[in-house]
Scaffold this motif. Structure first.
Motif, short mmCIF file in Angstrom:
data_model
loop_
_atom_site.label_atom_id
_atom_site.label_comp_id
_atom_site.label_asym_id
_atom_site.label_seq_id
_atom_site.Cartn_x
_atom_site.Cartn_y
_atom_site.Cartn_z
N LYS A 9 106.60 64.28 60.36
CA LYS A 9 105.16 64.50 60.56
C LYS A 9 104.72 63.95 61.91
O LYS A 9 103.98 64.61 62.65
N GLU A 10 105.14 62.74 62.25
CA GLU A 10 104.79 62.15 63.55
C GLU A 10 105.31 62.99 64.71
O GLU A 10 104.62 63.19 65.71
N THR A 11 106.53 63.51 64.55
CA THR A 11 107.14 64.31 65.62
C THR A 11 106.38 65.61 65.83
O THR A 11 106.06 65.96 66.97
N PRO A 16 103.23 69.08 71.38
CA PRO A 16 102.62 70.41 71.25
C PRO A 16 103.57 71.47 70.68
O PRO A 16 103.16 72.29 69.88
N VAL A 17 104.85 71.43 71.08
CA VAL A 17 105.81 72.44 70.60
C VAL A 17 107.10 71.74 70.21
O VAL A 17 107.74 71.08 71.04
N VAL A 18 107.47 71.88 68.93
CA VAL A 18 108.69 71.24 68.41
C VAL A 18 109.53 72.29 67.71
O VAL A 18 109.03 73.05 66.88
N LEU A 19 110.81 72.32 68.06
CA LEU A 19 111.74 73.23 67.41
C LEU A 19 112.86 72.42 66.76
O LEU A 19 113.60 71.71 67.44
N PHE A 20 112.92 72.49 65.42
CA PHE A 20 114.05 71.92 64.70
C PHE A 20 115.12 72.99 64.71
O PHE A 20 114.87 74.13 64.30
N THR A 50 113.11 69.57 71.19
CA THR A 50 114.04 70.11 70.20
C THR A 50 114.66 68.96 69.42
O THR A 50 114.94 67.89 69.98
N ILE A 51 114.86 69.18 68.14
CA ILE A 51 115.50 68.21 67.26
C ILE A 51 116.76 68.88 66.71
O ILE A 51 116.67 69.92 66.06
#
Length: 103
Positions: A9-11, A16-20, A50-51
């Motif tokens: 949730k924090e990530t 603004p843009v997160v890709l797992f 990216t994660i």
């Protein structure tokens, strides 16, 4: 909420843009993740976080639970779950992804 859920949730809300994804933006470990990165770059995303879910089984399962979505990659924009590779592709073709990323 577990530690993993809190971290996810924090990530997603802190960037603004997160890709797992499987692998990294430079070295995707699956075709769908590679396609997702290409779509984001083609949409002009510069600050992509990216994660790599392959590095941590808890995060790999945790993000599926967080979004209630069974597969990776998963894209989040401004804290909201957008979807996976197929949804991103459809949104890119319609121009919706680029519009969402500009706002």
């Amino acid at each position: 909420m577990s530690d993993v859920q809190s971290w996810i949730k924090e990530t997603v809300t802190g960037n603004p843009v997160v890709l797992f994804m499987k692998g990294t933006a430079q070295f995707p470990q699956c075709g769908f993740s590679g396609r997702a990165v290409q779509l984001l770059k083609a949409s002009g995303v510069e600050n992509l976080v990216t994660i790599n879910v392959l590095e941590d089984p808890e995060v790999r399962q945790g993000v599926k639970d967080y979004s209630n979505w069974p597969t990776v990659p998963q894209l989040y924009i401004k804290g909201e779950f957008v979807g996976g590779s197929d949804i991103m592709n459809e949104m890119f073709e319609s121009g919706e992804l680029q519009a969402l990323l500009k706002d």
